[in-house]
Design a protein around this motif. Structure first.
Motif, mmCIF file in Angstrom:
data_model
loop_
_atom_site.group_PDB
_atom_site.id
_atom_site.type_symbol
_atom_site.label_atom_id
_atom_site.label_comp_id
_atom_site.label_asym_id
_atom_site.label_seq_id
_atom_site.Cartn_x
_atom_site.Cartn_y
_atom_site.Cartn_z
ATOM 1 N N MET A 57 45.188 33.696 34.573
ATOM 2 C CA MET A 57 45.985 32.680 35.267
ATOM 3 C C MET A 57 47.473 33.031 35.245
ATOM 4 N N VAL A 58 47.965 33.540 34.110
ATOM 5 C CA VAL A 58 49.391 33.824 33.963
ATOM 6 C C VAL A 58 49.770 35.148 34.617
ATOM 7 N N LEU A 59 48.971 36.191 34.367
ATOM 8 C CA LEU A 59 49.333 37.518 34.844
ATOM 9 C C LEU A 59 48.777 37.843 36.234
ATOM 10 N N GLY A 60 47.892 36.980 36.765
ATOM 11 C CA GLY A 60 47.343 37.232 38.092
ATOM 12 C C GLY A 60 48.405 37.372 39.166
ATOM 13 N N PRO A 61 49.346 36.427 39.275
ATOM 14 C CA PRO A 61 50.406 36.582 40.288
ATOM 15 C C PRO A 61 51.243 37.842 40.101
ATOM 16 N N LEU A 62 51.510 38.217 38.836
ATOM 17 C CA LEU A 62 52.273 39.444 38.580
ATOM 18 C C LEU A 62 51.506 40.659 39.073
ATOM 19 N N ALA A 63 50.208 40.712 38.782
ATOM 20 C CA ALA A 63 49.403 41.858 39.211
ATOM 21 C C ALA A 63 49.340 41.939 40.728
#
Length: 501
Positions: free
Chosen positions: A444-450
């Motif tokens: 949930m947290v790193l999905g947008p970054l990836a």
């Protein structure tokens, strides 16, 4: 020397009367929530997250630091006294810690845990002071392909390590990534998975997800088993809350070994401190076999000292990785990242330049929190067991009310309460079928970054996918990831073969 100067300025901010009060409040709340059955440090942070937005950012994060470290000690206290650890990181401590309690050594076990937490946390704080600025300089070299490799490393490493089933770990990760994609795409402006509901055009709040999955989901799990669970054997927690010289001599090497094992795991995304605590316990167990009078299985103090030091050392360096790299290596760190984002701050190399007062005051508060926890928990740790006298219906009903109030206070929308209920059912089902929660939070947290890093890398290279493996940093990360996967597969094959035999 520059780090020491900045740390001294941080102490000036952390040692103000109000900030000292927030450290004390955080330590008390974290320990109290960690002691309660089924709760833990991640849930303490999740419950308090919506309630701290009125605070100054420095005060809020200083309190969160106290909650984070205090919750870890509370987790272990519950495991030692009642053999019901609040978090997976406290499981290894219960093996010998609870046996010490059953043998009438509960205060000594609690003292061992408190001192181990102090040693591991204090050592990690010292390392972070000098390491975090260097990590920030290193992360300045990261481009889109490096950040994508880092996110992919966190995804696969976490989902493959934290669960007995890699499929369950990957399923949890996919659920987190799916939730993160809901809303309007920032780059194209296209609606994604909104089902036409305008209330989620901006996506689903991470606060709602964390409170639902970690807090309310646990309430539903406890409620579903409340008639089947019976109170365990009560442990007498009276007696001397300190260690004698021979006990200190026995525990000291284990504290040192546990700290050494835990430190590097703070920057390795393996889902938190579960892995290093079990490793530390296993090292002590193997060393115990060489002794003339093995103590493991009877309440060995070294079997408790090493995991406690390892767990808190991992937590300390995990905070360094969060501040310097913006990389959450556990579900609690992911919630802390959400807190930064709620204040309009993005952990990473620029955080040290844009908010140095906050960063160094927070680092200084780590040292203060360690001292406060030692002062609180050495003489008064046995008193935390009195919280077990609160009837479960009242306890969990109160938690449910706070969950609803916290989420509603952040948005003021009934729709978010419905989301809270729906996601809490998801959290309940994940617990019921042993699906790990940490991969969901990290996805949930790193999905947008990836996603944004992958798009930026492909746009800059004209759609050439080879850009993702260009450069030494991505290659190193992919290489380490392959090693982790290979070791994980080997470990699972060996364990399955041993069970079949």
């Amino acid at each position: 020397m520059e780090s020491l100067g900045m740390l001294a300025e941080g102490f000036q901010g952390a040692l103000t009367p109000m900030n000292l009060l927030w450290v004390l409040v955080g330590c008390l709340l974290g320990t109290a929530v960690g002691v309660l059955p089924g709760l833990g440090s991640s849930m303490a942070v999740a419950l308090l997250l919506p309630m701290t937005f009125a605070l100054d950012p420095t005060a809020a994060f200083i309190m969160f630091a106290g909650v984070y470290f205090g919750g870890l000690f509370g987790d272990s206290t519950m495991g030692i006294l009642m053999n019901t650890p609040g978090q997976g990181s406290a499981i290894a401590s219960t093996f010998e810690g609870h046996k010490m309690a059953l043998n009438g050594r509960a205060p000594q076990a609690l003292a061992t845990a408190a001192i181990g937490a102090f040693i591991g946390g204090m050592t990690a704080s010292i390392v972070v002071v000098f390491l975090a600025p260097k990590l920030a300089e290193l992360s300045a070299l990261f481009g889109p392909q490096e950040f994508f490799a880092l996110a992919l490393f966190a995804f696969v490493a976490t989902s493959s390590v934290v669960s007995d089933s890699a499929i369950k770990g990957l399923a949890s990760l996919v659920i987190g990534l799916a939730i993160a994609t809901i809303g309007i795409d920032a780059m194209s402006g296209v609606e994604r998975f909104t089902l036409g509901a305008p209330q989620i055009f901006d996506g689903i709040s991470l606060v709602t997800v964390t409170v639902a999955i970690l807090a309310l989901g646990e309430v539903l799990q406890v409620a579903s088993r409340i008639k089947r669970d019976r109170d365990g054997k009560q442990v007498d927690a009276s007696g001397r809350p300190f260690l004698k010289a021979h006990e200190l001599k026995e525990a000291a090497p284990a504290w040192a070994r546990g700290t050494a094992i835990g430190l590097p795991f703070g920057v390795i995304p393996v889902g938190g401190s579960e892995v290093p605590t079990f490793m530390a316990y296993d090292v002590e167990r193997r060393l115990d076999r060489r002794r003339h009078d093995p103590q493991f299985g009877k309440g060995a103090i070294r079997g408790l000292a090493a995991p406690e030091a390892a767990g808190n050392a991992t937590t300390g360096t995990a905070m360094g990785a969060l501040l310097a790299l913006g990389l959450p290596v556990s579900s609690t760190a992911a919630i802390m990242l959400a807190a930064f984002q709620q204040y309009g701050l993005q952990p990473g190399p620029l955080l040290f330049e844009r908010a140095p007062d906050l960063v160094w005051a927070l680092l200084a508060s780590f040292f203060v929190a360690m001292v406060v926890l030692l002062i609180l928990n050495l003489p008064f740790a046995p008193l935390w067991s009195k919280l077990l006298l609160i009837p479960k219906p009242y306890l969990y009903a109160g938690i449910t009310v706070f969950c609803g109030l916290g989420v509603y206070a952040t948005s003021g929308r009934i729709f978010d309460l419905l989301l809270l209920l729906g996601l809490s059912l998801l959290g309940f089902l994940m617990r019921r079928y042993d699906v790990p929660l940490a991969p969901l939070m990290i996805g949930m947290v790193l999905g947008p970054l990836a996603e944004s890093s992958l798009r930026d890398a492909l746009l800059s290279s004209g759609g050439d996918w080879s850009v993702l493996v260009t450069g030494s940093i991505p290659l190193v990360l992919y290489g380490v990831l392959l090693i982790i996967i290979a070791l994980t597969v080997r470990s699972k094959v060996v364990n399955r073969t041993a069970r079949d035999v």
